[in-house]
Motif scaffolding. Structure first.
Motif, PDB file in Angstrom:
ATOM      1  N   TRP A   1      49.400  42.648  36.014  1.00 15.26           N
ATOM      2  CA  TRP A   1      50.225  42.070  37.053  1.00 15.26           C
ATOM      3  C   TRP A   1      49.305  41.763  38.397  1.00 15.26           C
ATOM      4  CZ3 TRP A   1      54.637  39.352  37.351  1.00 15.26           C
ATOM      5  CH2 TRP A   1      55.065  38.710  38.594  1.00 15.26           C
ATOM      6  N   LEU A   2      49.115  40.519  38.787  1.00 11.84           N
ATOM      7  CA  LEU A   2      48.999  40.283  40.295  1.00 11.84           C
ATOM      8  C   LEU A   2      49.913  39.703  41.065  1.00 11.84           C
ATOM      9  CD1 LEU A   2      45.143  38.781  39.375  1.00 11.84           C
ATOM     10  CD2 LEU A   2      45.942  41.029  40.151  1.00 11.84           C
ATOM     11  N   ASP A   3      50.000  40.166  42.289  1.00 11.09           N
ATOM     12  CA  ASP A   3      50.748  39.443  43.376  1.00 11.09           C
ATOM     13  C   ASP A   3      50.043  38.284  43.542  1.00 11.09           C
ATOM     14  OD1 ASP A   3      53.000  41.445  43.194  1.00 11.09           O
ATOM     15  OD2 ASP A   3      51.936  42.528  44.410  1.00 11.09           O
ATOM     16  N   ALA A   4      50.876  37.204  44.360  1.00 10.96           N
ATOM     17  CA  ALA A   4      49.979  36.061  44.810  1.00 10.96           C
ATOM     18  C   ALA A   4      49.027  36.413  45.979  1.00 10.96           C
ATOM     19  CB  ALA A   4      51.007  35.055  45.642  1.00 10.96           C
ATOM     20  N   TYR A   5      47.769  35.750  45.763  1.00 10.58           N
ATOM     21  CA  TYR A   5      46.954  36.126  46.384  1.00 10.58           C
ATOM     22  C   TYR A   5      45.879  34.844  46.736  1.00 10.58           C
ATOM     23  CZ  TYR A   5      43.584  36.187  42.500  1.00 10.58           C
ATOM     24  OH  TYR A   5      43.105  35.869  41.197  1.00 10.58           O
TER      25      TYR A   5
ATOM     26  N   SER B   1      24.264  21.580  52.443  1.00  7.31           N
ATOM     27  CA  SER B   1      25.448  21.686  53.386  1.00  7.31           C
ATOM     28  C   SER B   1      26.298  22.792  52.983  1.00  7.31           C
ATOM     29  CB  SER B   1      26.171  20.306  53.751  1.00  7.31           C
ATOM     30  OG  SER B   1      27.199  20.791  54.766  1.00  7.31           O
ATOM     31  N   ARG B   2      26.388  23.693  54.165  1.00 11.10           N
ATOM     32  CA  ARG B   2      27.275  24.970  53.740  1.00 11.10           C
ATOM     33  C   ARG B   2      28.809  24.409  53.941  1.00 11.10           C
ATOM     34  NH1 ARG B   2      30.156  27.751  56.985  1.00 11.10           N
ATOM     35  NH2 ARG B   2      28.740  27.042  58.795  1.00 11.10           N
ATOM     36  N   PRO B   3      29.552  24.787  53.281  1.00  7.62           N
ATOM     37  CA  PRO B   3      30.965  24.191  53.156  1.00  7.62           C
ATOM     38  C   PRO B   3      31.738  25.323  53.765  1.00  7.62           C
ATOM     39  CG  PRO B   3      30.639  25.454  51.099  1.00  7.62           C
ATOM     40  CD  PRO B   3      29.301  25.233  51.607  1.00  7.62           C
ATOM     41  N   ASP B   4      32.673  24.799  54.700  1.00  4.44           N
ATOM     42  CA  ASP B   4      33.703  25.648  55.342  1.00  4.44           C
ATOM     43  C   ASP B   4      34.312  26.812  54.569  1.00  4.44           C
ATOM     44  OD1 ASP B   4      33.061  24.204  57.823  1.00  4.44           O
ATOM     45  OD2 ASP B   4      34.653  22.885  57.627  1.00  4.44           O
ATOM     46  N   MET B   5      34.588  27.821  55.079  1.00  4.52           N
ATOM     47  CA  MET B   5      35.449  28.976  54.087  1.00  4.52           C
ATOM     48  C   MET B   5      36.704  28.371  54.163  1.00  4.52           C
ATOM     49  SD  MET B   5      35.736  32.910  54.666  1.00  4.52           S
ATOM     50  CE  MET B   5      34.173  33.252  54.467  1.00  4.52           C
ATOM     51  N   GLN B   6      37.032  28.078  52.844  1.00  7.64           N
ATOM     52  CA  GLN B   6      38.321  27.903  52.520  1.00  7.64           C
ATOM     53  C   GLN B   6      39.105  28.770  51.615  1.00  7.64           C
ATOM     54  OE1 GLN B   6      38.281  24.021  50.985  1.00  7.64           O
ATOM     55  NE2 GLN B   6      37.697  22.895  53.010  1.00  7.64           N
ATOM     56  N   TRP B   7      40.383  28.757  51.452  1.00  5.33           N
ATOM     57  CA  TRP B   7      41.167  29.869  50.782  1.00  5.33           C
ATOM     58  C   TRP B   7      41.771  29.073  49.471  1.00  5.33           C
ATOM     59  CZ3 TRP B   7      40.361  34.757  51.903  1.00  5.33           C
ATOM     60  CH2 TRP B   7      39.884  35.011  53.243  1.00  5.33           C
ATOM     61  N   ILE B   8      41.346  29.756  48.413  1.00  4.89           N
ATOM     62  CA  ILE B   8      41.909  29.342  46.975  1.00  4.89           C
ATOM     63  C   ILE B   8      42.950  30.132  46.562  1.00  4.89           C
ATOM     64  CG2 ILE B   8      41.273  28.336  44.671  1.00  4.89           C
ATOM     65  CD1 ILE B   8      39.716  27.110  46.705  1.00  4.89           C
ATOM     66  N   THR B   9      44.312  29.705  46.277  1.00  7.88           N
ATOM     67  CA  THR B   9      45.252  30.366  45.977  1.00  7.88           C
ATOM     68  C   THR B   9      45.716  30.635  44.633  1.00  7.88           C
ATOM     69  OG1 THR B   9      46.384  29.706  48.249  1.00  7.88           O
ATOM     70  CG2 THR B   9      47.784  30.633  46.623  1.00  7.88           C
ATOM     71  N   PHE B  10      46.200  31.716  44.472  1.00  9.08           N
ATOM     72  CA  PHE B  10      46.829  31.990  42.958  1.00  9.08           C
ATOM     73  C   PHE B  10      47.867  32.589  43.088  1.00  9.08           C
ATOM     74  CE2 PHE B  10      42.066  31.806  43.089  1.00  9.08           C
ATOM     75  CZ  PHE B  10      41.884  31.268  41.680  1.00  9.08           C
ATOM     76  N   GLN B  11      48.785  32.145  41.976  1.00  7.02           N
ATOM     77  CA  GLN B  11      50.219  32.455  41.919  1.00  7.02           C
ATOM     78  C   GLN B  11      50.424  33.778  41.215  1.00  7.02           C
ATOM     79  OE1 GLN B  11      52.653  30.914  43.763  1.00  7.02           O
ATOM     80  NE2 GLN B  11      50.839  29.564  44.393  1.00  7.02           N
ATOM     81  N   GLU B  12      51.517  34.565  41.748  1.00  7.95           N
ATOM     82  CA  GLU B  12      51.794  35.859  41.090  1.00  7.95           C
ATOM     83  C   GLU B  12      52.002  35.785  39.451  1.00  7.95           C
ATOM     84  OE1 GLU B  12      55.395  37.223  42.802  1.00  7.95           O
ATOM     85  OE2 GLU B  12      56.569  36.402  41.564  1.00  7.95           O
ATOM     86  N   GLY B  13      51.693  36.792  38.823  1.00  9.92           N
ATOM     87  CA  GLY B  13      51.899  36.850  37.275  1.00  9.92           C
ATOM     88  C   GLY B  13      51.107  37.867  36.521  1.00  9.92           C
ATOM     89  N   ILE B  14      51.607  37.640  35.393  1.00  7.84           N
ATOM     90  CA  ILE B  14      50.777  38.546  34.319  1.00  7.84           C
ATOM     91  C   ILE B  14      49.256  37.673  33.962  1.00  7.84           C
ATOM     92  CG2 ILE B  14      50.548  39.749  32.003  1.00  7.84           C
ATOM     93  CD1 ILE B  14      53.710  40.132  32.361  1.00  7.84           C
ATOM     94  N   VAL B  15      48.309  38.407  34.117  1.00  3.32           N
ATOM     95  CA  VAL B  15      47.026  37.652  33.828  1.00  3.32           C
ATOM     96  C   VAL B  15      46.152  38.701  32.886  1.00  3.32           C
ATOM     97  CG1 VAL B  15      46.736  36.866  35.990  1.00  3.32           C
ATOM     98  CG2 VAL B  15      45.672  39.081  35.647  1.00  3.32           C
ATOM     99  N   GLU B  16      45.253  38.145  31.939  1.00  4.30           N
ATOM    100  CA  GLU B  16      44.556  38.526  31.219  1.00  4.30           C
ATOM    101  C   GLU B  16      43.258  38.990  31.666  1.00  4.30           C
ATOM    102  OE1 GLU B  16      43.515  38.845  26.179  1.00  4.30           O
ATOM    103  OE2 GLU B  16      45.412  37.803  26.922  1.00  4.30           O
ATOM    104  N   THR B  17      42.456  39.999  31.525  1.00  6.72           N
ATOM    105  CA  THR B  17      40.978  40.068  32.174  1.00  6.72           C
ATOM    106  C   THR B  17      40.459  41.138  30.953  1.00  6.72           C
ATOM    107  OG1 THR B  17      41.508  41.767  33.739  1.00  6.72           O
ATOM    108  CG2 THR B  17      41.204  39.310  34.353  1.00  6.72           C
ATOM    109  N   GLY B  18      38.883  41.130  31.127  1.00  4.84           N
ATOM    110  CA  GLY B  18      38.179  41.966  30.017  1.00  4.84           C
ATOM    111  C   GLY B  18      37.710  40.936  29.055  1.00  4.84           C
ATOM    112  N   TYR B  19      36.524  41.462  28.416  1.00  2.00           N
ATOM    113  CA  TYR B  19      36.056  40.755  27.450  1.00  2.00           C
ATOM    114  C   TYR B  19      36.554  40.533  26.304  1.00  2.00           C
ATOM    115  CZ  TYR B  19      32.008  38.803  25.092  1.00  2.00           C
ATOM    116  OH  TYR B  19      31.009  37.810  24.358  1.00  2.00           O
ATOM    117  N   SER B  20      36.685  39.399  25.708  1.00  2.00           N
ATOM    118  CA  SER B  20      37.429  39.170  24.194  1.00  2.00           C
ATOM    119  C   SER B  20      36.608  38.220  23.405  1.00  2.00           C
ATOM    120  CB  SER B  20      38.813  38.579  24.519  1.00  2.00           C
ATOM    121  OG  SER B  20      38.639  37.273  25.303  1.00  2.00           O
TER     122      SER B  20
END
Length: 421
Positions: free
Chosen positions: A212-216, A177-196
């Protein structure tokens, strides 16, 4: 077994498995199929098999194996892709003009290099093994990239044939069953990405860095064929307000009216697959669309595409699994099973982001000729994330960055929406 023998054994096993998968992918082809290059973007299957072999010969056997005899010295020119510091490559757009060397000779070339590589790895001492291991890992992942291109290039070559040839007769089974499209929220803040981590990664995934990411918010699943069909039927391809200027020029010049491979027949939409023409399944993720189309759909829907930093941060705890090339279906499916709130993050379709392909802060290309592998392409290309049904599951990572020019759509590329919060 010593540590050196263990390392050698693992590298040997990986080498054999990956090389065998290339042979497996080309097994359904007829000799005539190996030479076709329908557009400059694709390469003949024969060239992919030869170029990946050239990589091991050029970067490992010739410089490190003192007793190695090259199979054919003219191949160094014919099958160099873009390494200008190594030598002048044969023109990419003319690869389909090479009726010779024959398919038989290319297979012999692969066998010659494979035998030499296997013998070399078995007898390699610890110091030399440590020296070549990073190059060998790049070569194996490089071949997996070309395996994906083999699949997408064969599909495009077959698609322009009025006979609509069938590569294989495999079809996806019933989905969930295909789920309805829902939105997963993330708060603003400093994030770390890239391979480590300690394992393999390409230089373009490093280093790990902060942003830095704004809330999205990001959608819990990709956009489906049915949802994209709404855009098509609402006149999305006729309304310039949704399109970037270059995208609008592209769809007018090339007469795009729907995703690549879609065809309207007697009022119904069909799509070309490696299993032949099939009716468009509404719950499958939409694929074979350009960045321009993904961006236009996002605007039409009142949303946007995620940045690659937003995408990676949102997916950092999602386990890698899904519909990959290992399944040998080579088509997105409608199975939405997940143990996470996110669906189809990996496999099925590469997901366009709004991020241009650029260096990470502090990133340094590899030394020597292999420094041309990634950094030289960081211009006028957009980043995609997640892997597709043509990507092998052992090849993708959370930090993996794919990249293509915004008008390209012969890859399995799709959409996951985002929005500001």
């Amino acid at each position: 077994m010593s540590i050196t023998e263990q390392k050698s054994s693992l590298l040997l096993e990986s080498y054999q498995q990956i090389r065998a998968f290339s042979d497996q992918l080309t097994a359904p082809l007829e000799p005539e199929d190996f030479v076709v290059q329908s557009i400059p973007d694709v390469s003949p299957p024969k060239w992919h098999l030869a170029h990946t072999t050239w990589f091991f010969e050029t970067f490992i056997l010739i410089p490190y194996h003192p007793k190695y005899n090259p199979f054919n010295e003219t191949f160094d020119y014919l099958f160099n892709s873009y390494y200008e510091t190594h030598g002048k490559p044969y023109p990419r757009h003319a690869r389909g003009l090479l009726s010779r060397p024959s398919v038989k000779e290319i297979i012999q070339y692969r066998q010659h290099v494979d035998e030499s590589m296997l013998n070399f790895l078995v007898n390699c001492n610890e110091n030399k093994l440590e020296e070549i291991a990073p190059i060998l890992e790049i070569g194996l992942h490089h071949e997996q990239q070309h395996q994906e291109l083999l699949i997408t290039d064969i599909k495009y070559n077959f698609s322009i044939n009025p006979l609509k040839p069938i590569y294989h007769d495999k079809r996806n089974g019933a989905g969930s069953s295909r789920p309805d499209m829902q939105w997963i929220t993330f708060q603003e803040g400093i994030v770390e990405t890239g391979y480590s981590d300690e394992g393999f990664s390409f230089d373009n995934e490093r280093p790990s860095h902060k942003s830095w990411l704004d809330a999205y918010a990001i959608a819990n699943r990709p956009v489906t064929n049915g949802e994209y069909l709404g855009f098509v039927e609402d006149g999305g391809y006729q309304e310039p307000a949704f399109w970037l200027s270059e995208g609008w020029s592209k769809i007018k010049d090339d007469h795009w009216e729907a995703p690549l491979y879609w065809e309207s027949i007697d009022g119904n939409w069909y799509t070309f697959t490696l299993s032949g023409m099939m009716k468009v399944e509404l719950d499958e993720p939409v694929t074979h669309i350009s960045f321009y189309e993904a961006d236009a759909f996002a605007r039409w829907s009142g949303n946007r595409l995620p940045t690659e930093t937003e995408w990676e941060h949102a997916m950092k705890n999602v386990e890698i699994g899904g519909n990959f090339a290992d399944n040998e279906m080579f088509h997105p499916n409608s199975d939405y099973h997940s143990d996470n709130q996110m669906y189809k993050v990996f496999g099925d379709v590469w997901e366009w982001t709004s991020s241009p392909y650029t260096l990470y802060p502090g990133s340094e290309p590899l030394e020597g000729t292999l420094g041309e592998y990634n950094a030289k392409f960081m211009c006028n290309q957009m980043v995609l994330r997640g892997g597709s049904c043509a990507t092998h599951s052992t090849h993708v990572r959370h930090s993996y960055r794919n990249f293509f020019h915004p008008d390209k759509r012969w890859q399995y590329s799709g959409i996951r929406l985002a929005r500001d919060e």
